[in-house]
Motif scaffolding. Structure first.
Motif, PDB file in Angstrom:
ATOM      1  N   ALA A  14       0.832  -1.206   0.000  1.00  0.00           N
ATOM      2  CA  ALA A  14       0.000   0.000   0.000  1.00  0.00           C
ATOM      3  C   ALA A  14       0.866   1.255   0.000  1.00  0.00           C
ATOM      4  N   ARG A  15       1.945   1.252   0.775  1.00  0.00           N
ATOM      5  CA  ARG A  15       2.857   2.399   0.776  1.00  0.00           C
ATOM      6  C   ARG A  15       3.460   2.614  -0.612  1.00  0.00           C
ATOM      7  N   ASP A  16       3.896   1.521  -1.232  1.00  0.00           N
ATOM      8  CA  ASP A  16       4.480   1.639  -2.570  1.00  0.00           C
ATOM      9  C   ASP A  16       3.465   2.188  -3.569  1.00  0.00           C
ATOM     10  N   GLN A  17       2.233   1.732  -3.472  1.00  0.00           N
ATOM     11  CA  GLN A  17       1.194   2.169  -4.396  1.00  0.00           C
ATOM     12  C   GLN A  17       0.921   3.663  -4.266  1.00  0.00           C
ATOM     13  N   GLU A  18       1.001   4.180  -3.048  1.00  0.00           N
ATOM     14  CA  GLU A  18       0.664   5.586  -2.825  1.00  0.00           C
ATOM     15  C   GLU A  18       1.876   6.513  -2.917  1.00  0.00           C
ATOM     16  N   SER A  19       3.092   5.967  -3.139  1.00  0.00           N
ATOM     17  CA  SER A  19       4.294   6.781  -3.291  1.00  0.00           C
ATOM     18  C   SER A  19       4.512   7.126  -4.767  1.00  0.00           C
ATOM     19  N   PHE A  20       5.276   8.186  -5.025  1.00  0.00           N
ATOM     20  CA  PHE A  20       5.547   8.590  -6.414  1.00  0.00           C
ATOM     21  C   PHE A  20       6.808   9.444  -6.455  1.00  0.00           C
ATOM     22  N   SER A  21       7.290   9.742  -7.663  1.00  0.00           N
ATOM     23  CA  SER A  21       8.537  10.494  -7.801  1.00  0.00           C
ATOM     24  C   SER A  21       8.540  11.315  -9.085  1.00  0.00           C
ATOM     25  N   ILE A  22       9.464  12.291  -9.152  1.00  0.00           N
ATOM     26  CA  ILE A  22       9.724  13.087 -10.360  1.00  0.00           C
ATOM     27  C   ILE A  22      11.237  13.114 -10.529  1.00  0.00           C
ATOM     28  N   SER A  23      11.745  12.537 -11.605  1.00  0.00           N
ATOM     29  CA  SER A  23      13.192  12.425 -11.785  1.00  0.00           C
ATOM     30  C   SER A  23      13.672  13.255 -12.970  1.00  0.00           C
ATOM     31  N   VAL A  24      14.979  13.495 -12.995  1.00  0.00           N
ATOM     32  CA  VAL A  24      15.598  14.165 -14.142  1.00  0.00           C
ATOM     33  C   VAL A  24      15.377  13.338 -15.399  1.00  0.00           C
ATOM     34  N   PHE A  25      15.419  12.020 -15.264  1.00  0.00           N
ATOM     35  CA  PHE A  25      15.156  11.141 -16.412  1.00  0.00           C
ATOM     36  C   PHE A  25      13.747  11.384 -16.964  1.00  0.00           C
ATOM     37  N   ASP A  26      12.755  11.534 -16.072  1.00  0.00           N
ATOM     38  CA  ASP A  26      11.381  11.838 -16.508  1.00  0.00           C
ATOM     39  C   ASP A  26      11.338  13.159 -17.267  1.00  0.00           C
ATOM     40  N   LEU A  27      12.044  14.155 -16.750  1.00  0.00           N
ATOM     41  CA  LEU A  27      12.029  15.485 -17.375  1.00  0.00           C
ATOM     42  C   LEU A  27      12.696  15.458 -18.742  1.00  0.00           C
ATOM     43  N   ASP A  28      13.774  14.689 -18.883  1.00  0.00           N
ATOM     44  CA  ASP A  28      14.411  14.551 -20.197  1.00  0.00           C
ATOM     45  C   ASP A  28      13.452  13.909 -21.199  1.00  0.00           C
ATOM     46  N   SER A  29      12.651  12.960 -20.737  1.00  0.00           N
ATOM     47  CA  SER A  29      11.662  12.326 -21.621  1.00  0.00           C
ATOM     48  C   SER A  29      10.601  13.328 -22.051  1.00  0.00           C
ATOM     49  N   VAL A  30      10.226  14.233 -21.156  1.00  0.00           N
ATOM     50  CA  VAL A  30       9.257  15.276 -21.508  1.00  0.00           C
ATOM     51  C   VAL A  30       9.844  16.194 -22.569  1.00  0.00           C
ATOM     52  N   LEU A  31      11.112  16.575 -22.422  1.00  0.00           N
ATOM     53  CA  LEU A  31      11.751  17.463 -23.400  1.00  0.00           C
ATOM     54  C   LEU A  31      11.825  16.810 -24.780  1.00  0.00           C
ATOM     55  N   VAL A  32      12.068  15.509 -24.810  1.00  0.00           N
ATOM     56  CA  VAL A  32      12.049  14.786 -26.087  1.00  0.00           C
ATOM     57  C   VAL A  32      10.644  14.822 -26.697  1.00  0.00           C
ATOM     58  N   GLU A  33       9.632  14.628 -25.866  1.00  0.00           N
ATOM     59  CA  GLU A  33       8.250  14.668 -26.350  1.00  0.00           C
ATOM     60  C   GLU A  33       7.891  16.049 -26.880  1.00  0.00           C
ATOM     61  N   ILE A  34       8.394  17.094 -26.228  1.00  0.00           N
ATOM     62  CA  ILE A  34       8.129  18.456 -26.688  1.00  0.00           C
ATOM     63  C   ILE A  34       8.714  18.670 -28.081  1.00  0.00           C
ATOM     64  N   ARG A  35       9.922  18.167 -28.314  1.00  0.00           N
ATOM     65  CA  ARG A  35      10.540  18.324 -29.638  1.00  0.00           C
ATOM     66  C   ARG A  35       9.730  17.615 -30.715  1.00  0.00           C
ATOM     67  N   GLU A  36       9.096  16.508 -30.331  1.00  0.00           N
ATOM     68  CA  GLU A  36       8.301  15.744 -31.305  1.00  0.00           C
ATOM     69  C   GLU A  36       6.907  16.323 -31.490  1.00  0.00           C
ATOM     70  N   MET A  37       6.248  16.686 -30.388  1.00  0.00           N
ATOM     71  CA  MET A  37       4.840  17.079 -30.446  1.00  0.00           C
ATOM     72  C   MET A  37       4.611  18.586 -30.368  1.00  0.00           C
ATOM     73  N   GLY A  38       5.674  19.334 -30.077  1.00  0.00           N
ATOM     74  CA  GLY A  38       5.523  20.779 -29.988  1.00  0.00           C
ATOM     75  C   GLY A  38       5.382  21.255 -28.555  1.00  0.00           C
ATOM     76  N   ASN A  39       5.919  22.479 -28.311  1.00  0.00           N
ATOM     77  CA  ASN A  39       5.838  23.077 -26.986  1.00  0.00           C
ATOM     78  C   ASN A  39       4.465  23.716 -26.796  1.00  0.00           C
ATOM     79  N   SER A  40       4.064  23.941 -25.565  1.00  0.00           N
ATOM     80  CA  SER A  40       2.776  24.578 -25.286  1.00  0.00           C
ATOM     81  C   SER A  40       2.956  25.577 -24.160  1.00  0.00           C
TER      82      SER A  40
END
Length: 678
Positions: free
Chosen positions: A271-297
C-alpha cells in the motif's frame, strides 16, 4: 408452475435440467474423490463446505473466521504451515457470506496464490455448488498486447487503447480488436459455462480463451458479476481507480462483500508503494524529447512546458549537490520546498501553480489522443509529469516524507508513510480476514491499519509435529555489517561453516543470505570449496531462476543459494526430499533509510518507546527468517534442520524455536539420522 431461479446469477433455470443457461450452475457435481470426506459426515459438525478430513485446529479456524465476521470484526491471524489457511478462510468466509448474499473478494499477491484459491474451490465444489474466478490484469491477459508488442505501454494508456479498439469493433470500423470481435461472436455464455464448470486457474482460463481466439480480459469482465468468489491481485484494491472500476462492474457497495487478504504481511508495504511517487531528471528529459516531437505549449503567464521542465531540472540538480551529504544517497526536504522554489522561479501564485498542473494534464491527454489516432505508441510523458506534480503539491506532509535522491540523475521522492487510503477502505468493509503464516506481531498490523478497536487477533500453531524440525544457531560468528567490519576473520569463518554444512551430506540444501551483496561477496570461496551441484538466484532473470528451481527439486542432491525475502524464501514449496537443510546467513534487518528512521520516530511517539525499532526493523527481519525456515516443513511427514549463522539471533530464540550449537554438522546429521559424506 413455480419458477425456479439460479441463486448465483438470478437467471431462470432450465426446467428440464435444473441447470442455469447463463452461468451453468446446477445441482449435479462430480463425485468426491476418496481423499475428501463425505459432506454428510462433515455436516454433522456444522461445516458442510469443508472438503477434507479436518486436521487439528482447522475447524477452529473456520469457526473463528465466521464468528468474527458475523460480529462485524476483522480477524487478524497467523496460522502455521499445514493449517490450510486458504481452504479454512474460504469455508469460514462462505459460512458468513452465503446467508447474507455477499460476494467474497480474495486478495492475492501472486498468480500462484490465486491458483491455490481456485484449486481449493474445485475441492469444495465436489460436494457443494460454488462459483468463482481468478482475475488477472489487462497487462497479463491482453492478447493484443502480445501480438502488437505493447508490453511496455502504461496501464492507463492501454485502457484507452482497449476502449478505442472495442468501439471500432462494435462500429465495424478498421483498427478494431479481433480478439474482442471473437469474444462477442462466441458469446459470454460459453466462457461462463467453462469457468464455473471447471474453476480454472489464471493460466488455464487464458489458454482456453486463446484457443477460441477470444480476449481473456473481456471474458473475465463478463463473468465476474456472476461469480460468488473473485480472486484478484492486491492492486485491484490498493489502486483507488482500479478498485472503483472493479466495484462498478460487480455492482458492489459497502455491505455487499467480504475481503480475504492472503499473505497479509505484504499488504502495508504494498500500500505504501502504491501511494508513493517520484519526479526524476530522467522523466524530465523524456518530456523534453516529447516536446521536440509534439511541440511546446504555453500554460500560464506565458510559461511553457519546456520552461517548467528546465526549472524543475535545475531545482533537482541543485538540491542533489547542495542538500545530500557526502557518502549519502538522499536527504529530507523542508515543508513546501518544491512549491516555494517553483513559485519563486516562475513568478506564480499557489492557484497559478495548480492551474499550470491541470493545463499540463490536459495537454498530455490531447497528445495521447493524437498519437492513438495516428497509430503511434500511445504514451505521454507530459501527462505523467503533470499528474505527479499535481500529486506532489496536493500531498500532505503528515502522510508523506519528501526527499531528494541522487538516483536517476536526481529525483524528487514522495514516500507514503501512512497508507490511509487502504486503511479507510478496510475500516468501511464491516469486517475482513487478514491472514499469513508470518504476521506477528499481530498488534503491529492492526495498529498500522487502524483496525485495533474492531479486530480480533488470533494465532493457530502448525498441526505438524514440532519435533520434525531442528533450528540451531551458532554463538561464535555474527553476519552483521558492523561485526564483520570490526573482525576481518568473520567472513572466512562464516564461509567455513557454510562449506562444512553443505559438504557434510548429499541432501538438498538451501542457503539464505541476508542480502545479494553478501551472497556475491562469498560466492567465489563457496564455489571452489563445495563438492556439490550448485544453483544461484540471480536477480532479474525469472526464466533462468525457474529452470534452476525445477532442476534443484528434481535431482535432490544440490545446494541452492538465495536471499531472505526473495522469490524462493516466500511462496514456494519444497516438500519431502526437495529440501532437507536450510542455512541462514545473518539477520535481514532492513537497511537504514530516511523513511525507516521517520517511521521509527513516529511509532515511538504514537505507540510507545521502542515500538519503532520493533515495528520497522526487528519484526520484518524475524518474519523473513521464519519464511525461510518455513520452506523446510511443508507436509506432516517432512523432517528438516536449519542453522542460523549469527549469534545475535539469541534474542529471537523463542520466536524461532532456536537453540545454540557448537557443532552444527554433528547436530544436523544426528537429528536427521544420516552419516557424514566426509
Amino acid at each position: 408452475m413455480v419458477a425456479n431461479f439460479c441463486d448465483v446469477c438470478g437467471s431462470l433455470l432450465n426446467p428440464a435440467t435444473g441447470r442455469c443457461p447463463r452461468c451453468f450452475s446446477g445441482p449435479s457435481r462430480p463425485s468426491p474423490p476418496k481423499t475428501a470426506r463425505s459432506s454428510q459426515s462433515i455436516a454433522k459438525q456444522g461445516h458442510g463446505l469443508f472438503p477434507y478430513e479436518p486436521r487439528p485446529f482447522q475447524l477452529e479456524i473456520v469457526d473463528a473466521i465466521r464468528n468474527a465476521l458475523d460480529s462485524g470484526k476483522h480477524i487478524i491471524m497467523e496460522s502455521g504451515t499445514g493449517t490450510g489457511k486458504t481452504v479454512c478462510s474460504l469455508v469460514g468466509t462462505l459460512e458468513h457470506s452465503r446467508p447474507r448474499k455477499k460476494k467474497i473478494i480474495y486478495l492475492t499477491r501472486t498468480v500462484s496464490q490465486s491458483d491455490q484459491v481456485m484449486k481449493e474451490l474445485r475441492t469444495i465444489a465436489r460436494n457443494n455448488k460454488i462459483t468463482g474466478i481468478a482475475v488477472a490484469g489487462r497487462m497479463k491477459s491482453c492478447l493484443l498486447q502480445k501480438q502488437e508488442g505493447m508490453r511496455d505501454v502504461p496501464p492507463a494508456v492501454m485502457a484507452r487503447i482497449c476502449e478505442d479498439r472495442k468501439a471500432r469493433t462494435i462500429a465495424n470500423e478498421r483498427g478494431g480488436c479481433p480478439y474482442y470481435a471473437d469474444f462477442l461472436a462466441i458469446g459470454e455464455l460459453a466462457f461462463t459455462q467453462h469457468c464455473f464448470a471447471n474453476l480454472p486457474t489464471v493460466g488455464e482460463f487464458d489458454r482456453f480463451c486463446e484457443k477460441q481466439g477470444a480476449c481473456p480480459y473481456e471474458a473475465r469482465k463478463a463473468i465476474m458479476p456472476m461469480a460468488e468468489i473473485i480472486a484478484v491481485p492486491y492492486i485491484h484494491l490498493l489502486s483507488e481507480d482500479i478498485r472503483n472500476n472493479l466495484f462498478d462492474r460487480l455492482k458492489l457497495e459497502g455491505g455487499d462483500f467480504t475481503v480475504i487478504v492472503d499473505e497479509a504481511h505484504n499488504l502495508i508495504d504494498a500500500a505504501r508503494d502504491q501511494e508513493s511517487f517520484s519526479i526524476s531528471v530522467f522523466d524530465l528529459d523524456s518530456v523534453l524529447v516529447e516536446i521536440r516531437e509534439m511541440g511546446n505549449s504555453f500554460l500560464k503567464n506565458h510559461i511553457s512546458i519546456q520552461d517548467v521542465c528546465l526549472v524543475l531540472k535545475e531545482i533537482i540538480e541543485t538540491a542533489v549537490k547542495e542538500l545530500i551529504p557526502a557518502r549519502a544517497n538522499d536527504a529530507r526536504l523542508g515543508r513546501r520546498f518544491l512549491e516555494g522554489r517553483l513559485r519563486q522561479e516562475l513568478g506564480l501564485s499557489g492557484e497559478d501553480l495548480d492551474n499550470l498542473c491541470f493545463s499540463m494534464i490536459d495537454r498530455g491527454e490531447k497528445i495521447l489522443e493524437d498519437r492513438m489516432d495516428s497509430g503511434k505508441e500511445p504514451v505521454s510523458h507530459i501527462l505523467r509529469l503533470g499528474s505527479n506534480l499535481r500529486s506532489w503539491i496536493a500531498s500532505s506532509d503528515s502522510i508523506y516524507l519528501k526527499t531528494i535522491s541522487a538516483d536517476s540523475g536526481g529525483m524528487l521522492v514522495a514516500a507514503c508513510l501512512e497508507p490511509n487510503e487502504i486503511a479507510q477502505f478496510l475500516k468501511g468493509t464491516g469486517g475482513a480476514v487478514h491472514m499469513s503464516g508470518t504476521l506477528k506481531p499481530l498488534r503491529q498490523y492492526a495498529d498500522l491499519l487502524e483496525l485495533t478497536p474492531i479486530s480480533e487477533l488470533r494465532e493457530f500453531p502448525s498441526p505438524f509435529p514440532s519435533t520434525n524440525r531442528l533450528t540451531l544457531y551458532t554463538e561464535d560468528v555474527s553476519a552483521g555489517q558492523r561485526e564483520m567490519k570490526e573482525d576481518p576473520s568473520m567472513k572466512a569463518r562464516i564461509e567455513s561453516y557454510i562449506i562444512d554444512i553443505c559438504n557434510a551430506t548429499d541432501r538438498n540444501t538451501m542457503v539464505f543470505f541476508r542480502s545479494y551483496e553478501m551472497l556475491k561477496s562469498m560466492r567465489y570461496s563457496i564455489e571452489t570449496e563445495i563438492d556439490r551441484k550448485l544453483y544461484w538466484e540471480e536477480s532479474g532473470n525469472s526464466y533462468k531462476l525457474a529452470n534452476a528451481i525445477e532442476a534443484f527439486k528434481t535431482h535432490k542432491d544440490g545446494v541452492f543459494f538465495t536471499v531472505m525475502g526473495g522469490k524462493i524464501a516466500e511462496g514456494l514449496d519444497f516438500p519431502g526430499q526437495e529440501l532437507d537443510i536450510a542455512v541462514i546467513v545473518g539477520i535481514p534487518y532492513p537497511p537504514p533509510t530516511l523513511v525507516g528512521e521517520e517511521l521509527k520516530r513516529r511509532y515511538d511517539q504514537k505507540y510507545g518507546p521502542g515500538t519503532g525499532w520493533e515495528y520497522v526493523s526487528a519484526a520484518p527481519a524475524v518474519r523473513k527468517m521464519q519464511q525461510a525456515l518455513g520452506r523446510l516443513i511443508r507436509t506432516e511427514t517432512d523432517k528438516g534442520a536449519a542453522v542460523i549463522l549469527d549469534s545475535r539471533v539469541s534474542r529471537y530464540c523463542s520466536q524461532l524455536d532456536a537453540k545454540p550449537t557448537k557443532d552444527p554438522v554433528k547436530d544436523i546429521t544426528d537429528f536427521l539420522g544420516w552419516s557424514r559424506r566426509f
